[in-house]
Design a protein around this motif. Structure first.
Motif, mmCIF file in Angstrom:
data_model
loop_
_atom_site.group_PDB
_atom_site.id
_atom_site.type_symbol
_atom_site.label_atom_id
_atom_site.label_comp_id
_atom_site.label_asym_id
_atom_site.label_seq_id
_atom_site.Cartn_x
_atom_site.Cartn_y
_atom_site.Cartn_z
ATOM 1 N N MET A 1 22.765 -25.609 10.457
ATOM 2 C CA MET A 1 22.567 -24.456 10.896
ATOM 3 C C MET A 1 23.902 -23.956 10.903
ATOM 4 O O MET A 1 25.198 -24.566 11.427
ATOM 5 C CB MET A 1 22.171 -24.560 12.391
ATOM 6 C CG MET A 1 21.797 -23.476 13.080
ATOM 7 S SD MET A 1 21.574 -23.479 14.787
ATOM 8 C CE MET A 1 19.780 -23.321 14.797
ATOM 9 N N THR A 2 24.403 -22.364 10.431
ATOM 10 C CA THR A 2 25.657 -21.836 10.355
ATOM 11 C C THR A 2 25.842 -21.488 11.720
ATOM 12 O O THR A 2 25.055 -21.494 12.805
ATOM 13 C CB THR A 2 25.406 -20.545 9.424
ATOM 14 O OG1 THR A 2 24.625 -19.674 10.266
ATOM 15 C CG2 THR A 2 24.963 -20.978 8.202
ATOM 16 N N ASP A 5 23.824 -18.335 12.607
ATOM 17 C CA ASP A 5 22.611 -18.896 13.004
ATOM 18 C C ASP A 5 22.424 -19.427 14.547
ATOM 19 O O ASP A 5 21.742 -19.088 15.435
ATOM 20 C CB ASP A 5 21.959 -20.042 12.409
ATOM 21 C CG ASP A 5 21.445 -19.729 11.030
ATOM 22 O OD1 ASP A 5 21.200 -18.308 10.859
ATOM 23 O OD2 ASP A 5 21.484 -20.411 9.871
ATOM 24 N N ALA A 8 22.833 -16.248 16.907
ATOM 25 C CA ALA A 8 21.868 -15.539 16.947
ATOM 26 C C ALA A 8 20.611 -16.228 17.906
ATOM 27 O O ALA A 8 19.987 -15.687 18.509
ATOM 28 C CB ALA A 8 20.953 -15.613 15.655
ATOM 29 N N ASP A 9 20.521 -17.668 17.683
ATOM 30 C CA ASP A 9 19.675 -18.603 18.474
ATOM 31 C C ASP A 9 20.205 -18.330 19.774
ATOM 32 O O ASP A 9 19.262 -18.001 20.961
ATOM 33 C CB ASP A 9 19.909 -19.875 17.979
ATOM 34 C CG ASP A 9 18.833 -20.735 18.603
ATOM 35 O OD1 ASP A 9 17.690 -20.226 18.804
ATOM 36 O OD2 ASP A 9 19.193 -21.904 19.043
ATOM 37 N N GLN A 13 17.412 -15.275 20.250
ATOM 38 C CA GLN A 13 15.954 -15.748 20.136
ATOM 39 C C GLN A 13 15.694 -16.769 21.076
ATOM 40 O O GLN A 13 14.426 -16.728 21.892
ATOM 41 C CB GLN A 13 15.937 -16.584 18.921
ATOM 42 C CG GLN A 13 14.646 -16.901 18.461
ATOM 43 C CD GLN A 13 14.373 -17.294 17.046
ATOM 44 O OE1 GLN A 13 15.481 -17.248 16.185
ATOM 45 N NE2 GLN A 13 13.240 -17.854 16.560
ATOM 46 N N THR A 161 22.283 -11.811 8.720
ATOM 47 C CA THR A 161 22.117 -12.904 9.235
ATOM 48 C C THR A 161 21.014 -13.094 10.254
ATOM 49 O O THR A 161 20.331 -13.898 10.392
ATOM 50 C CB THR A 161 23.502 -13.512 9.698
ATOM 51 O OG1 THR A 161 23.808 -12.416 10.662
ATOM 52 C CG2 THR A 161 24.541 -13.824 8.838
ATOM 53 N N LYS A 164 17.244 -12.133 8.329
ATOM 54 C CA LYS A 164 16.551 -13.325 7.865
ATOM 55 C C LYS A 164 15.872 -14.145 8.834
ATOM 56 O O LYS A 164 15.070 -15.103 8.332
ATOM 57 C CB LYS A 164 17.407 -13.980 6.902
ATOM 58 C CG LYS A 164 18.508 -14.722 7.482
ATOM 59 C CD LYS A 164 19.223 -15.755 6.431
ATOM 60 C CE LYS A 164 19.941 -16.742 6.774
ATOM 61 N NZ LYS A 164 21.152 -16.962 7.319
ATOM 62 N N ARG A 165 16.002 -14.160 10.001
ATOM 63 C CA ARG A 165 15.468 -15.135 11.116
ATOM 64 C C ARG A 165 14.179 -14.105 11.750
ATOM 65 O O ARG A 165 13.647 -14.758 12.618
ATOM 66 C CB ARG A 165 16.209 -15.112 12.129
ATOM 67 C CG ARG A 165 17.599 -16.318 11.780
ATOM 68 C CD ARG A 165 18.701 -16.168 12.967
ATOM 69 N NE ARG A 165 18.069 -16.976 14.128
ATOM 70 C CZ ARG A 165 18.366 -18.396 14.510
ATOM 71 N NH1 ARG A 165 19.248 -18.853 13.552
ATOM 72 N NH2 ARG A 165 17.762 -18.834 15.213
#
Ligand SMILES: C[S@@+](CC[C@H](N)C(=O)[O-])C[C@H]1O[C@@H](n2cnc3c(N)ncnc32)[C@H](O)[C@@H]1O
Length: 208
Positions: A1-2, A5, A8-9, A13, A161, A164-165
């Protein structure tokens, strides 16, 4: 996981932690979306609204001003606590329940709600499965208003970024998801052509 990511998480999310709690306490950038969604819902005091992915609970606070009762759901424990704190009076008075649960498996019996709102969350879900689960807990004729983003949003609106999720459904795909999940009268409105924001409305099939 970058790192992107992870951010964003933790911020979008499944928001969690101190920064996420500060960010979502009152997401002013979403006030316009909340207003559009409220208008499309046209709530009355007879409604029992289900909001899925409630974040910090600003939208449901506004919804309660119509006199409806409401239940707000989020899979982030931090967001559930924040939404409860931001609506402490309504929770105490029994007009609002805030529940930690996944959209895909709602802990409610069939036909409990007259209407539902999902803002900025459908793109994190498997839409046909989530909408089918939503249909289960709505009364026949129960209405749903979804705010989401159309495919290929400009980078200034949704950074790549993040994009794409997300599952960004085209107009026909989204309408097909509603139909496949047991909704009728699907209708889409682009609330801002440039930003590709979409309000989708539909009704749970069945006799009213
Ligand atoms: C981008 S935020 C949007 C919050 C609020 N609806 C708004 O528009 O300001 C997405 C919210 O949906 C929640 N969420 C994401 N996936 C979920 C799932 N599968 N079940 C329940 N909640 C979910 C997240 O925890 C987060 O609070």
């Amino acid at each position: 996981m970058t790192i992107a990511d992870m951010v964003a998480d933790r911020l979008l999310q499944r928001p969690r932690g101190r920064i996420a709690r500060m960010w979502w306490r009152d997401m002013k950038a979403h006030h316009g979306i909340f207003r559009d969604t409220l208008e499309a819902l046209d709530l009355t005091p007879d409604d029992h609204l289900l909001e899925i992915g409630c974040g910090g609970g600003t939208f449901v606070k506004w919804a309660l001003e119509t006199g409806c009762r409401a239940t707000a759901v989020d899979h982030s424990v931090d967001m559930v606590e924040l939404a409860k704190t931001n609506n402490a009076d309504a929770v105490r008075a029994g007009g609002l329940d805030v529940v930690s649960a996944p959209a895909e498996n709602l802990p409610f019996p069939e036909g409990q709600f007259t209407c539902a709102a999902l803002m900025n969350v459908l793109f994190f879900l498997d839409a046909p499965a989530a909408l089918a689960e939503l249909k289960r807990v709505l009364v026949p004729g129960g209405r749903v208003v979804v705010h989401t983003v159309a495919p290929n949003p400009p980078a200034k609106v949704v950074p790549p970024t993040m994009a794409k999720r997300m599952r960004l459904y085209g107009d026909d795909e989204l309408l097909a998801c509603f139909t496949a999940s047991g909704f009728t009268d699907g209708h889409l409105t682009r609330i801002d052509g440039a930003y590709q924001l979409v309000i989708a409305t539909a009704k749970a099939a069945g006799r009213v």
